[in-house]
Design a protein around this motif. Sequence first.
Motif, PDB file in Angstrom:
ATOM      1  N   ALA A  11       0.830  -1.206   0.000  1.00 56.16           N
ATOM      2  CA  ALA A  11       0.000   0.000   0.000  1.00 56.16           C
ATOM      3  C   ALA A  11       0.863   1.254   0.000  1.00 56.16           C
ATOM      4  O   ALA A  11       0.539   2.233  -0.672  1.00 56.16           O
ATOM      5  CB  ALA A  11      -0.944  -0.006   1.199  1.00 56.16           C
ATOM      6  N   VAL A  18      -3.845   1.638  -5.111  1.00 50.01           N
ATOM      7  CA  VAL A  18      -4.726   1.224  -4.022  1.00 50.01           C
ATOM      8  C   VAL A  18      -5.914   2.180  -3.939  1.00 50.01           C
ATOM      9  O   VAL A  18      -7.069   1.757  -3.829  1.00 50.01           O
ATOM     10  CB  VAL A  18      -3.959   1.159  -2.682  1.00 50.01           C
ATOM     11  CG1 VAL A  18      -4.915   0.954  -1.516  1.00 50.01           C
ATOM     12  CG2 VAL A  18      -2.916   0.046  -2.720  1.00 50.01           C
ATOM     13  N   THR A  52      -4.288   4.365   3.789  1.00 47.59           N
ATOM     14  CA  THR A  52      -3.392   3.547   2.979  1.00 47.59           C
ATOM     15  C   THR A  52      -2.367   4.425   2.298  1.00 47.59           C
ATOM     16  O   THR A  52      -2.630   5.566   1.948  1.00 47.59           O
ATOM     17  CB  THR A  52      -4.158   2.760   1.892  1.00 47.59           C
ATOM     18  OG1 THR A  52      -4.835   3.681   1.041  1.00 47.59           O
ATOM     19  CG2 THR A  52      -5.134   1.783   2.502  1.00 47.59           C
TER      20      THR A  52
END
Length: 59
Positions: A11, A18, A52
């Motif tokens: 990530a 992502v 993330t």
Amino acid sequence: MGFMDQAKDFADKHDKQVDEGLEKAGDQVDDRTGNKYSSQVDKGVDQAQQRTGDGDTNG
């Protein structure tokens, strides 16, 4: 390195991909629910995107 560490590393290195994947998943939920929960889905996607990737304030 455990699975969670690998997922976090991925990530961090692929934040844009992502985030795009999360956006597409949110769009799929909207499509399947007829946008009935669009504001909740958008809020959830935004929160997930903030958590993330490298450089995010909540990551």
